[in-house]
Design an enzyme around this catalytic site. Structure first.
Site, PDB file in Angstrom:
ATOM      1  N   CYS A   1       3.648  14.984  -5.572  1.00  0.00           N
ATOM      2  CA  CYS A   1       2.959  16.194  -5.996  1.00  0.00           C
ATOM      3  C   CYS A   1       3.208  16.448  -7.488  1.00  0.00           C
ATOM      4  CB  CYS A   1       3.374  17.430  -5.218  1.00  0.00           C
ATOM      5  SG  CYS A   1       3.243  17.248  -3.441  1.00  0.00           S
TER       6      CYS A   1
ATOM      7  N   ARG B   1       1.259  11.079  -8.933  1.00  0.00           N
ATOM      8  CA  ARG B   1       2.374  11.573  -8.124  1.00  0.00           C
ATOM      9  C   ARG B   1       1.938  11.997  -6.732  1.00  0.00           C
ATOM     10  NH1 ARG B   1       6.827  13.020 -11.249  1.00  0.00           N
ATOM     11  NH2 ARG B   1       7.522  14.268  -9.508  1.00  0.00           N
TER      12      ARG B   1
ATOM     13  N   TRP C   1       0.620  15.496  -2.364  1.00  0.00           N
ATOM     14  CA  TRP C   1       0.850  14.400  -1.416  1.00  0.00           C
ATOM     15  C   TRP C   1       1.376  15.090  -0.161  1.00  0.00           C
ATOM     16  CZ3 TRP C   1       4.795  12.249   1.486  1.00  0.00           C
ATOM     17  CH2 TRP C   1       4.590  10.943   1.942  1.00  0.00           C
TER      18      TRP C   1
ATOM     19  N   ASN D   1       6.452  21.855  -5.345  1.00  0.00           N
ATOM     20  CA  ASN D   1       6.850  20.482  -4.999  1.00  0.00           C
ATOM     21  C   ASN D   1       8.165  20.580  -4.248  1.00  0.00           C
ATOM     22  OD1 ASN D   1       4.737  19.583  -6.519  1.00  0.00           O
ATOM     23  ND2 ASN D   1       5.996  18.758  -8.188  1.00  0.00           N
ATOM     24  N   GLY D   2       8.352  19.738  -3.239  1.00  0.00           N
ATOM     25  CA  GLY D   2       9.608  19.749  -2.497  1.00  0.00           C
ATOM     26  C   GLY D   2       9.370  20.160  -1.055  1.00  0.00           C
TER      27      GLY D   2
ATOM     28  N   GLU E   1       9.706  -8.897  -2.801  1.00  0.00           N
ATOM     29  CA  GLU E   1       9.002  -8.053  -3.761  1.00  0.00           C
ATOM     30  C   GLU E   1       7.536  -8.468  -3.872  1.00  0.00           C
ATOM     31  OE1 GLU E   1       9.219  -5.369  -5.179  1.00  0.00           O
ATOM     32  OE2 GLU E   1       7.959  -5.443  -6.957  1.00  0.00           O
TER      33      GLU E   1
ATOM     34  N   LYS F   1       4.417  -5.970  -3.110  1.00  0.00           N
ATOM     35  CA  LYS F   1       3.382  -5.646  -4.101  1.00  0.00           C
ATOM     36  C   LYS F   1       2.007  -5.904  -3.516  1.00  0.00           C
ATOM     37  CE  LYS F   1       5.011  -3.958  -6.393  1.00  0.00           C
ATOM     38  NZ  LYS F   1       6.160  -3.323  -6.949  1.00  0.00           N
TER      39      LYS F   1
ATOM     40  N   GLU G   1       1.132  -3.317  -0.717  1.00  0.00           N
ATOM     41  CA  GLU G   1       1.069  -1.953  -1.253  1.00  0.00           C
ATOM     42  C   GLU G   1      -0.265  -1.657  -1.937  1.00  0.00           C
ATOM     43  OE1 GLU G   1       4.202   0.578  -3.954  1.00  0.00           O
ATOM     44  OE2 GLU G   1       4.058  -1.558  -4.319  1.00  0.00           O
TER      45      GLU G   1
ATOM     46  N   HIS H   1      12.807 -20.707  12.752  1.00  0.00           N
ATOM     47  CA  HIS H   1      13.427 -19.867  13.790  1.00  0.00           C
ATOM     48  C   HIS H   1      12.454 -18.815  14.300  1.00  0.00           C
ATOM     49  CE1 HIS H   1      17.231 -21.820  13.098  1.00  0.00           C
ATOM     50  NE2 HIS H   1      17.113 -21.583  11.802  1.00  0.00           N
TER      51      HIS H   1
ATOM     52  N   LYS I   1       3.864   8.141  -6.319  1.00  0.00           N
ATOM     53  CA  LYS I   1       4.794   7.469  -7.223  1.00  0.00           C
ATOM     54  C   LYS I   1       6.259   7.819  -6.932  1.00  0.00           C
ATOM     55  CE  LYS I   1       5.822   4.847 -10.734  1.00  0.00           C
ATOM     56  NZ  LYS I   1       5.798   3.387 -10.467  1.00  0.00           N
TER      57      LYS I   1
HETATM   58  C1  AGP Z   1       7.164   0.108  -5.762  1.00  0.00           C
HETATM   59  O1  AGP Z   1       6.051  -0.681  -6.003  1.00  0.00           O
HETATM   60  C2  AGP Z   1       6.951   1.184  -4.809  1.00  0.00           C
HETATM   61  N1  AGP Z   1       5.926   2.074  -5.171  1.00  0.00           N
HETATM   62  C3  AGP Z   1       8.177   1.843  -4.236  1.00  0.00           C
HETATM   63  O2  AGP Z   1       8.751   0.930  -3.349  1.00  0.00           O
HETATM   64  C4  AGP Z   1       9.260   2.351  -5.221  1.00  0.00           C
HETATM   65  O3  AGP Z   1       9.865   1.269  -5.846  1.00  0.00           O
HETATM   66  C5  AGP Z   1      10.281   3.192  -4.441  1.00  0.00           C
HETATM   67  O4  AGP Z   1       9.638   4.283  -3.866  1.00  0.00           O
HETATM   68  C6  AGP Z   1      11.449   3.628  -5.300  1.00  0.00           C
HETATM   69  O5  AGP Z   1      11.035   4.411  -6.380  1.00  0.00           O
HETATM   70  P1  AGP Z   1      12.041   4.772  -7.542  1.00  0.00           P
HETATM   71  O6  AGP Z   1      12.353   3.494  -8.256  1.00  0.00           O
HETATM   72  O7  AGP Z   1      11.303   5.744  -8.408  1.00  0.00           O
HETATM   73  O8  AGP Z   1      13.264   5.348  -6.919  1.00  0.00           O
END
Ligand code: AGP
Length: 613
Positions: free
Chosen positions: A2, A27, A79, A105-106, A488, A492, A495, A511, A608
């Site tokens: 948010c 956000r 969000w 927010n929160g 990773e 990516k 996501e 396995h 984010k």
């Molecule tokens: C990364 O591509 C993601 N959007 C997500 O996993 C992110 O890395 C995670 O939420 C942690 O965020 P931060 O580094 O701001 O703590």
């Protein structure tokens, strides 16, 4: 998660609110809204106007009536946590009379309890959100007159949870009240006008002079200044600071997406992470922010790294670097799991929290739990002055620059570089030889140029991405140093392209996951030219024998009988190779997402900064 914006001054608030919300949209982006106070006329008193919609800020802009004007206003991009994305659940929320408006927010943890009490006293709830409770609660405390800030303070005393809020009152039109507890609020100082936001990115176009509120603080913001104070009404003095990131850092800079821009910014980001930290004389790293001297570091027996998502995977690479260079047992764990399992905190363990945003709630909670039990935590954080950075005993700032796209790329790479520096520093305090130290220093210095070289292969990777994006899913495999890269890479891809992706250690294929291999499920294989090369080539043979397609990411071309395609990556030192092997996987995910016409910078269901549990 948010975004909040607020404006008070002689101009019309709406253009700033909309522009600010657009900047904060990364956000959270499932609904958006604004409220302004339309000024009093001879016949009509000042009046709150609210416009909010399910959808993006562009939908809000389209829905905004032409006569939506006022010199004080607040806005929000959401969000969803409490209640589905809908017009009704979008912020701002108001009281019965539509006099108080709140953006938040929160999470208000005792919202249900407060809601029941307020409803019994006549509050009419029109949304499923926890935030609406705040609007009614503040209105209840304003009922007896008095100042808005006193009503906000009184309301917040009844609240359990986290918040960053901005509050408007149609009967006190000369001010906006903001408050912070666990969710950032920054004030922006203008010329006879003031701004507030949850993130400086919304402010930099208007002012570089900002004031960061601390947790437990509130501020009354008027066109000609601000006053900060605590929940007990004690005035606190906050000096403005100057935002040092360039305004251009918050634009796409001619790239199609923030993500592509951030991928291409990596050589510069790595240079900044390294800047002033390589000590060639002693073949080590100089890390002034650790707040631990060599003697204290020698007493550390284990390193535990905590982060979420990509930060956790970067931590896995970090753990391997520390084990390899310093020979100290190191392990990375999702902070979101760690915090719930009553972890054993040991005096001779160094805890390291990793976070780009510095706001991730699970990581922050893990840090607080460690500190509560007397542990020592370092932060590897990008956002200067963020909650996690402030909570830690010391640490390493990434200086990667603002990362706007939801998917982390440059912050991921800079985090691994920061761990390489930490591992080198640790190593040279322990048994890493000067020759090995020199080898790592030289390899670190070469990284920016090697990343540039790698990015030069974008066109070929784009073609491969268009082809592989059509698959029903993809397998990513890597062995030891390659396994976090595979994780990773899979993260990516899923996501931002929504293509199902799974990561496995190459050694685990037989396995179980080998059963999945077919022409429809291609494999991305990390095949560095290291001591495990033969083992990795054997795994490729096993996949090809089952008619699987293979895209190899390697240091030299892989023969056609073992791989359908190969991307050749510049070679570093083996310990640092994972960092470079990851770069083509970023481009692969990006171009797969573009080929599938995805919303690259704002993938569905995500945001984010994950500031909720
Ligand atoms: C990364 O591509 C993601 N959007 C997500 O996993 C992110 O890395 C995670 O939420 C942690 O965020 P931060 O580094 O701001 O703590």
């Amino acid at each position: 998660m948010c975004g909040i914006v607020a404006y008070i001054g002689p101009k019309d608030a709406s253009p700033f609110l909309l522009e600010g919300l657009q900047r904060l949209e990364y956000r959270g982006y499932d609904s958006a809204g604004v409220a302004v106070i339309a000024p009093a006329t001879k016949s009509v008193p000042a009046k709150l106007k609210v416009c909010k919609v399910k959808g993006r800020v562009a939908d809000l802009a389209a829905a905004l009536p032409a006569r939506f004007k006022g010199g004080a206003g607040i806005g929000h991009t959401r969000w969803a946590t409490h209640g589905v994305p809908s017009d009704a659940n979008a912020h701002p929320h108001t009281d019965n009379e539509g006099r108080i408006a709140v953006v938040h927010n929160g999470i208000i943890e005792n919202a249900d309890e407060l809601r029941a009490k307020l409803a019994a006293d006549g509050a009419l709830f029109r949304s499923e959100t926890d935030t609406e409770v705040l609007a009614h609660l503040i209105a209840a405390h304003r009922a007896d007159g008095g100042e808005l800030e006193d009503a906000v303070r009184a309301a917040l005393k009844l609240v359990v949870g986290t918040y960053g809020i901005a509050v408007l009152d149609a009967e006190q039109t000369d001010r906006i009240v903001v408050a912070r507890n666990g969710s950032p609020i920054v004030l922006g100082i203008g010329e006879k006008e003031m701004f507030a936001a949850s993130d400086v990115s919304a402010l930099v176009r208007y002012t570089r002079q900002v004031v960061h509120l601390e947790d437990g603080e509130l501020a009354t913001v008027r066109a000609d200044g601000f006053r900060t104070f605590t929940e007990d009404a004690r005035t606190v003095t906050r000096q403005p600071s100057t935002v040092d990131w360039e305004i251009g850092s918050y634009d796409t800079g001619g790239y199609a997406h923030y993500l592509l821009k951030e991928i291409h910014e990596q050589p510069g980001a790595v240079e900044r992470t390294l800047s002033g930290r390589l000590d060639e004389r002693f073949s080590t790293a100089h890390l002034g922010g650790l707040n631990l001297d060599a003697r204290e570091l020698r007493e550390i027996r284990r390193v535990k790294i905590l982060g979420c998502g990509s930060a956790y995977y970067a931590g896995e690479m970090g753990a391997q670097l520390i084990e390899e260079l310093a020979r100290i047992p190191a392990h990375s764990e999702p902070a979101s799991e760690f915090r719930y399992r009553n972890p054993v905190i040991e005096a001779d363990t160094l805890y390291v929290a990793v976070s780009q945003s510095g706001e991730t709630y699970d990581t922050l909670a893990a840090v607080q739990e460690i500190k509560r039990k007397g542990g020592r935590v370092l932060g590897v954080v990008n956002t200067v002055g963020s909650a996690i950075a402030r909570e830690c005993d010391g640490g390493i700032y990434l200086h990667a620059g603002p990362e706007i796209s939801v998917a982390s790329t440059k912050a991921f790479t800079s985090t691994v570089v920061a761990f390489a520096l930490l591992a080198l520093h640790f190593g040279r305090i322990h048994d890493l030889s000067p020759a090995d130290g020199r080898r790592i220093v030289a390899a670190l210095k070469a990284l920016p140029e090697q990343i540039r070289d790698m990015l030069g292969q974008e066109r070929e990777i784009e073609k491969l991405a268009a082809e592989y994006a059509q698959s029903q899913g993809m397998m990513f495999i890597g062995r030891v140093r390659g396994y976090p890269v595979a994780r990773e890479g899979a993260q990516k891809l899923k996501e931002i392209s929504y293509v199902h992706a799974e990561a496995y250690p190459a050694s685990e294929l037989k396995h179980g996951p080998l059963a999945l291999i077919s022409p429809e499920l291609p494999t991305v294989a990390l095949v560095p030219d290291d001591e495990l090369l033969d083992k990795n080539l054997t795994a490729l043979g096993e996949i090809k024998a089952r008619s699987g397609r293979v895209l190899a990411i390697a240091h030299r071309p892989i023969e056609a009988r073992l791989a359908d395609h190969c991307v050749v990556v510049p070679k570093s030192e083996p310990e640092l190779d994972p960092l470079l092997l990851n770069i083509p996987l970023q481009l692969l995910a990006y171009h797969a997402a573009v080929a599938l016409d995805r919303d690259v910078d704002k993938p569905r269901n995500l945001a984010k900064s994950v500031t909720v549990e």
